[in-house]
Motif scaffolding. Structure first.
Motif, PDB file in Angstrom:
ATOM      1  N   ASN A 115       0.876  -1.166   0.000  1.00  0.00           N
ATOM      2  CA  ASN A 115       0.000   0.000   0.000  1.00  0.00           C
ATOM      3  C   ASN A 115       0.913   1.216   0.000  1.00  0.00           C
ATOM      4  O   ASN A 115       1.712   1.392   0.917  1.00  0.00           O
ATOM      5  CB  ASN A 115      -0.898   0.014   1.233  1.00  0.00           C
ATOM      6  N   LYS A 117       1.809   4.855   0.676  1.00  0.00           N
ATOM      7  CA  LYS A 117       1.230   5.725   1.697  1.00  0.00           C
ATOM      8  C   LYS A 117       1.421   7.215   1.425  1.00  0.00           C
ATOM      9  O   LYS A 117       0.467   7.962   1.394  1.00  0.00           O
ATOM     10  CB  LYS A 117       1.817   5.408   3.082  1.00  0.00           C
TER      11      LYS A 117
ATOM     12  N   GLN B 115     -13.933  14.450   9.877  1.00  0.00           N
ATOM     13  CA  GLN B 115     -14.907  13.370   9.657  1.00  0.00           C
ATOM     14  C   GLN B 115     -14.600  12.098  10.440  1.00  0.00           C
ATOM     15  O   GLN B 115     -15.493  11.270  10.638  1.00  0.00           O
ATOM     16  CB  GLN B 115     -15.043  13.049   8.162  1.00  0.00           C
ATOM     17  N   THR B 116     -13.379  11.955  10.923  1.00  0.00           N
ATOM     18  CA  THR B 116     -13.058  10.739  11.684  1.00  0.00           C
ATOM     19  C   THR B 116     -13.840  10.663  12.998  1.00  0.00           C
ATOM     20  O   THR B 116     -13.946   9.599  13.594  1.00  0.00           O
ATOM     21  CB  THR B 116     -11.555  10.654  12.017  1.00  0.00           C
ATOM     22  N   ASN B 119     -20.028   9.614  12.018  1.00  0.00           N
ATOM     23  CA  ASN B 119     -20.522   8.274  11.690  1.00  0.00           C
ATOM     24  C   ASN B 119     -20.181   7.840  10.267  1.00  0.00           C
ATOM     25  O   ASN B 119     -20.658   6.814   9.805  1.00  0.00           O
ATOM     26  CB  ASN B 119     -22.026   8.165  11.971  1.00  0.00           C
ATOM     27  N   HIS B 120     -19.367   8.648   9.582  1.00  0.00           N
ATOM     28  CA  HIS B 120     -18.856   8.236   8.271  1.00  0.00           C
ATOM     29  C   HIS B 120     -17.352   8.460   8.216  1.00  0.00           C
ATOM     30  O   HIS B 120     -16.858   9.236   7.385  1.00  0.00           O
ATOM     31  CB  HIS B 120     -19.549   9.016   7.144  1.00  0.00           C
ATOM     32  N   PRO B 121     -16.618   7.791   9.098  1.00  0.00           N
ATOM     33  CA  PRO B 121     -15.171   8.066   9.183  1.00  0.00           C
ATOM     34  C   PRO B 121     -14.392   7.667   7.937  1.00  0.00           C
ATOM     35  O   PRO B 121     -13.251   8.092   7.771  1.00  0.00           O
ATOM     36  CB  PRO B 121     -14.725   7.248  10.400  1.00  0.00           C
ATOM     37  N   THR B 122     -14.992   6.873   7.046  1.00  0.00           N
ATOM     38  CA  THR B 122     -14.264   6.471   5.837  1.00  0.00           C
ATOM     39  C   THR B 122     -14.495   7.445   4.675  1.00  0.00           C
ATOM     40  O   THR B 122     -14.049   7.191   3.564  1.00  0.00           O
ATOM     41  CB  THR B 122     -14.679   5.050   5.394  1.00  0.00           C
ATOM     42  N   SER B 123     -15.199   8.541   4.951  1.00  0.00           N
ATOM     43  CA  SER B 123     -15.488   9.476   3.853  1.00  0.00           C
ATOM     44  C   SER B 123     -14.282  10.353   3.538  1.00  0.00           C
ATOM     45  O   SER B 123     -13.317  10.424   4.294  1.00  0.00           O
ATOM     46  CB  SER B 123     -16.689  10.350   4.213  1.00  0.00           C
ATOM     47  N   LYS B 124     -14.365  11.040   2.417  1.00  0.00           N
ATOM     48  CA  LYS B 124     -13.318  11.967   1.988  1.00  0.00           C
ATOM     49  C   LYS B 124     -13.723  13.347   2.494  1.00  0.00           C
ATOM     50  O   LYS B 124     -14.903  13.699   2.426  1.00  0.00           O
ATOM     51  CB  LYS B 124     -13.301  11.952   0.450  1.00  0.00           C
ATOM     52  N   ASN B 125     -12.767  14.124   2.962  1.00  0.00           N
ATOM     53  CA  ASN B 125     -13.125  15.495   3.344  1.00  0.00           C
ATOM     54  C   ASN B 125     -12.793  16.438   2.195  1.00  0.00           C
ATOM     55  O   ASN B 125     -12.186  16.041   1.211  1.00  0.00           O
ATOM     56  CB  ASN B 125     -12.468  15.913   4.655  1.00  0.00           C
TER      57      ASN B 125
END
Lengths: 223, 316
Positions: A115, A117, B115-116, B119-125
């Protein structure tokens, strides 16, 4: 350098799937330095696969090779015969090297073992940290040589948000230093806090990834 | 009244040197508008304007503009919060045009919680800009009548210029680090064009007073209206959570001890809040209070009344 780390073993194994002749191809530059995809790591990955195959009663041939760089086409010639032999190439280069490998050997499946980084540096033995995001328009002169885009979790250009406490960033107070605390301390040390009082306007992000895939042409170097 | 920048009643009250009170209304985590109407009912007539939060703590809620529009229908004047986390300059400017067209007149510019935390911590900011640049962008839309790209705000060559005349706010956190930078950052927000400032909730009164002193020394209290933030404690657990888990909030231990010793924790939380408001009101340069009763809007009438802030002044 480009810093990478190896993918979880099971993920690599699932990418290899039923391939019986596997070439594990290391890269001698950045990923060797960050101990993710150099010669040593190709051997280590091969051993782990052999061990796993033995347990599963799988017969598989593995070869390891490492070239100078996977981001320059000329170095791939050295492994042309190994590639011809292999069913699949497991590239232990960064994402650039994996793609270049596929561009050179267009009839082979190439999968990534790492991966990729960030652009970073070794901060202590075995620890690497991000320093640059490649925004395409360097602003380090405004911030005492510390990049707020790479080192502030929100890439803020006008100072720290409310989540800076005791020098750490609220996103991960154990591991992430507040980039703006670093900038402030550095500016204080070099007597340039006045620079931080200037309002920074909206940034032009088009020089970065937001402008689409980029390329650099140096006219006097082209043929 | 001349020299006003917007058609905001909140601005008019500040311009008339009234001690203002703003509240806060968190939109629902659903499409249920009754929650907004109910909360607005507690706040109407008790506060001068109400902040409508923008997906606070990065948890998805009804949009601040939609919830603010419903609140406006219920007779409260909203302060629409806009963060830089989720929208780029195209989306924000578009939303500001829409907000103004609907009748919303106040906007608070925020960086936004990362965003971390939500409830959507995997989103893009996004963070196309920071809150200071956002303030400037809104000011240029209002005063220069131009978009961030420089284009005039008009629908065509011969169409009239119709710019969003927004009263522009920003936040300030006197409790985060580096402390020495906090007043510099306030000055930058004012230079960018902030008309009013709402602070993070004040528990550490000594540090707040020191920050206000630094602001006064630079004359900043005369350039911008500063509202001090307050949040009543609902329980000992909440006070401890604010102390230990929320970066940029400083809660002195004596509040925890006082709440722990009290029989009715909630009532004691309100006692503390009322005392804080009274103390803040005495500080030179504090133009009002921003009362953030988090998911406790129903206790706002009591707090405002006991703090001696009723009835609210009317706007001429």
């Amino acid at each position: 350098m480009i810093v990478a780390e190896r993918k979880p073993f099971d993920e690599i194994l699932s990418m290899i799937g039923n391939a019986r002749k596997v070439l594990i191809l290391g890269c001698g530059s950045c990923v060797t330095v960050c101990m993710a995809g150099g010669e040593k790591e190709t051997q280590l990955l091969a051993s782990t696969i052999r061990l796993s195959d033995k347990k599963q009663n799988i017969t598989r041939e593995l070869r390891c090779a490492t070239i100078e760089r996977q981001c320059d086409k000329e170095f791939f010639a050295a492994v042309a015969n190994d590639v011809k032999w292999a069913d699949i190439i497991v590239s232990m280069a960064c994402g650039v090297g994996v793609q270049f490998c596929g561009e050179v050997f267009t009839d082979k499946e190439v999968v990534p073992a790492l991966n990729t980084k960030f652009y970073g540096a070794t901060v202590e033995q075995g620890v690497w940290s991000e320093r640059c995001v490649g925004c395409g328009d360097c602003v380090l002169f405004k911030f005492g040589g510390i990049c707020p885009i790479a080192r502030c979790s929100k890439s803020l250009l006008n100072g720290p948000c409310g989540g800076s406490q005791n020098g750490m960033c609220e996103v991960d107070p154990e591991n992430i230093q507040c980039g703006w605390q670093l900038i402030y301390d550095r500016m204080a040390a070099i007597g340039r806090l006045d620079l931080l009082e200037q309002n920074q306007p909206l940034k032009n992000w088009s020089t970065g990834r937001d402008g689409g895939p980029r390329r650099v042409v140096k006219e006097d170097a082209t043929l | 009244m001349s020299g006003l920048k917007s058609e905001s009643n909140f601005e008019k009250l500040l311009a008339a040197n009234q001690f203002v009170v703003t509240g806060e209304l968190g939109p629902p985590k659903s499409a249920d508008s009754t929650v907004i109407r109910e909360k607005a009912g507690y706040l109407k007539g008790r506060v001068d304007a109400v902040n409508i939060t923008d997906n606070q703590t990065a948890i998805v809620r009804m949009s601040s503009i939609a919830a603010g529009t419903i609140a406006l229908q219920e007779g409260v004047e909203p302060v629409i919060q806009i963060t830089c986390r989720d929208r780029n300059r195209i989306a924000i400017q578009s939303d500001v045009l829409g907000a103004y067209a609907i009748g919303l007149r106040n906007i608070l510019c925020l960086t936004g919680d990362h965003q971390t935390f939500g409830n959507h911590p995997t989103s893009k900011n996004v963070y196309d800009m920071d809150s200071i640049q956002l303030v400037r962008m809104l000011k240029d839309m209002r005063d220069e009548k131009r978009f961030a790209c420089g284009d005039e705000i008009r629908n065509g060559k011969n169409a009239p210029i119709v710019e969003p005349r927004i009263f522009i706010g920003a936040a300030a956190n006197p409790f985060a680090d580096p402390f020495e930078f906090r007043v510099i950052r306030l000055a930058k927000k004012i230079a960018a064009g902030a008309d009013f400032i709402q602070t993070q909730c004040v528990y550490d009164m000594a540090r707040f007073k020191e920050w206000m002193k630094q602001a006064r020394n630079k004359g900043l209290h005369e350039k911008v209206k500063i509202l001090a933030g307050v949040t009543p404690f609902k329980s000992v657990g909440m006070a401890k959570y604010m102390r230990d888990k929320v970066a940029g909030i400083s809660v002195p231990d004596y509040y925890i001890e006082r709440l722990s010793a009290a029989e009715d924790k909630a009532a004691e939380g309100i006692n503390i809040c009322v005392e804080q408001i009274k103390e803040l009101r005495e500080i030179e340069g504090v133009a009002g209070v921003h009362l953030m009763a988090i998911e406790w809007e129903r206790r706002v009438p009591e707090i405002v009344e006991r703090a001696g802030l009723l009835p609210r002044p009317s706007v001429k």
